[in-house]
Structure formats: C-alpha cells, structure tokens
Design a protein around this motif. Structure first.
Motif: not given
Length: 188
Positions: A54-81
């Motif tokens: 659940l904590s990892m899913a929360a991280y995923l959804f926070i990033g997809l919502a647009g917070a720059p939490v993915f590697a290299q400070f990226k985030g947003g729905p375009a991260s899926i690609f």
C-alpha cells in the motif's frame, strides 16, 4: 486503517521519494541509479505485505498525480510512458512479496527467498516494461533487442544484489529494536 498505519505508509512513500532522487543525475543506459529497491524491500519487511504494498502504491499515485517524486524529480501521468516506469510498478509487488515471505519469520532461508523474489520481480517487470517501451513508443537504438535490454540490466545487478543483501540484513535488527521498545505495531 488505523492512524499509525496511515502514517507508516506515508513515511515509506516519502522514503521512496527520497530514495528515487539520492543520485538525481546518475544514469546508466538511460536507467537512473536509485535506492528505491531498498525502500521497497524495507517496506515489505517492516510493514508487512498489505501495508508495504500500500505504501508503494501510494508513492506511485503521488507521482502520477504530478508530484516530482520519481527518479530525476519527474512525475505526472506522462511517466507511464517512461521506459523505467515498469520498475516503479514492480516496487508494489516487491514490497508485497517480501512481506508475505518474511511474515514474522525468523528463519534465515526466508530472507534468502525474499531477496530472490524481490530482485526477480523488480527485474522481470521492470526490464520487460522497458523493452516494450523502447520497442513501441520510446526511441531505441536501431539494433535494440530483448537481449540488449537484459544486458543493460546486468550492469545494475551487482549494485541491486548488494542493496538487497543490506536491506534484508537490517530488517531483523530494526524489528528487534522496535519490539524491545514495544513500538512494533504492524501485524500482517
């Protein structure tokens, strides 16, 4: 869910964000070097399969919502690609499998199985997603092949193996410290 479970999930989601960006500009073969695998294993090993995933899913959804939490400070729905998005997806299953295998086990073989499952899930899901992304929508080298995708990942394997061993080695120590202080509230 109880309040402390929500706090623990949020804490590990935040740790994932930090782990994703400890080395924001270090990439090998287009894949950023991170400590996310470590935090996914720790989440499963310390929180259990349900809260860890659940904590990892929360991280995923926070990033997809647009917070720059993915590697290299990226985030947003375009991260899926992004070709590396499969690794982010794998962290949910890594935490779940680690939590399920370890449970409340004190057997050393459980840690071996949990480590093998963590690396296997991370590499199979992440590398296959990366291969598909490069073949279908990302720009890949003209001679890019399935074998090449896996050979790229061979560069990371020693690092990921070391991270996995260290992560699994500290789980019983952290559990023991929390149990001694009677603050280990998680029961999976």
């Amino acid at each position: 869910m109880k309040a402390y479970e929500i706090v623990l999930c949020a804490f590990f989601a935040a740790l994932m964000a930090v782990g994703a960006n400890v080395s924001p500009f270090l990439t090998i073969g287009g894949v950023p070097v991170t400590l996310q695998l470590m935090f996914a294993i720790l989440a499963g090993g310390l929180l259990g399969s349900r809260l860890g995933s659940l904590s990892m899913a929360a991280y995923l959804f926070i990033g997809l919502a647009g917070a720059p939490v993915f590697a290299q400070f990226k985030g947003g729905p375009a991260s899926i690609f992004s070709p590396t998005f499969g690794f982010i997806l794998s962290f949910i299953l890594v935490a779940y499998a680690t939590g399920k295998i370890l449970g409340h086990s004190r057997k050393k073989t459980a840690y071996l199985y949990a480590g093998a499952a963590a690396i296997l899930l991370n590499y199979v899901i992440g590398t296959n997603y990366m291969y598909a992304a490069f073949k279908w929508w990302a720009e890949a080298p003209s001679d890019f092949s399935y074998a090449m995708a896996w050979s790229w990942m061979a560069i990371y394997f020693p690092l990921d193996l070391g991270i996995t061993v260290v992560s699994l080695a500290v789980i019983p120590k952290i559990r023991s410290a929390l149990n001694q202080r009677k603050v280990y509230p998680v029961r999976d």
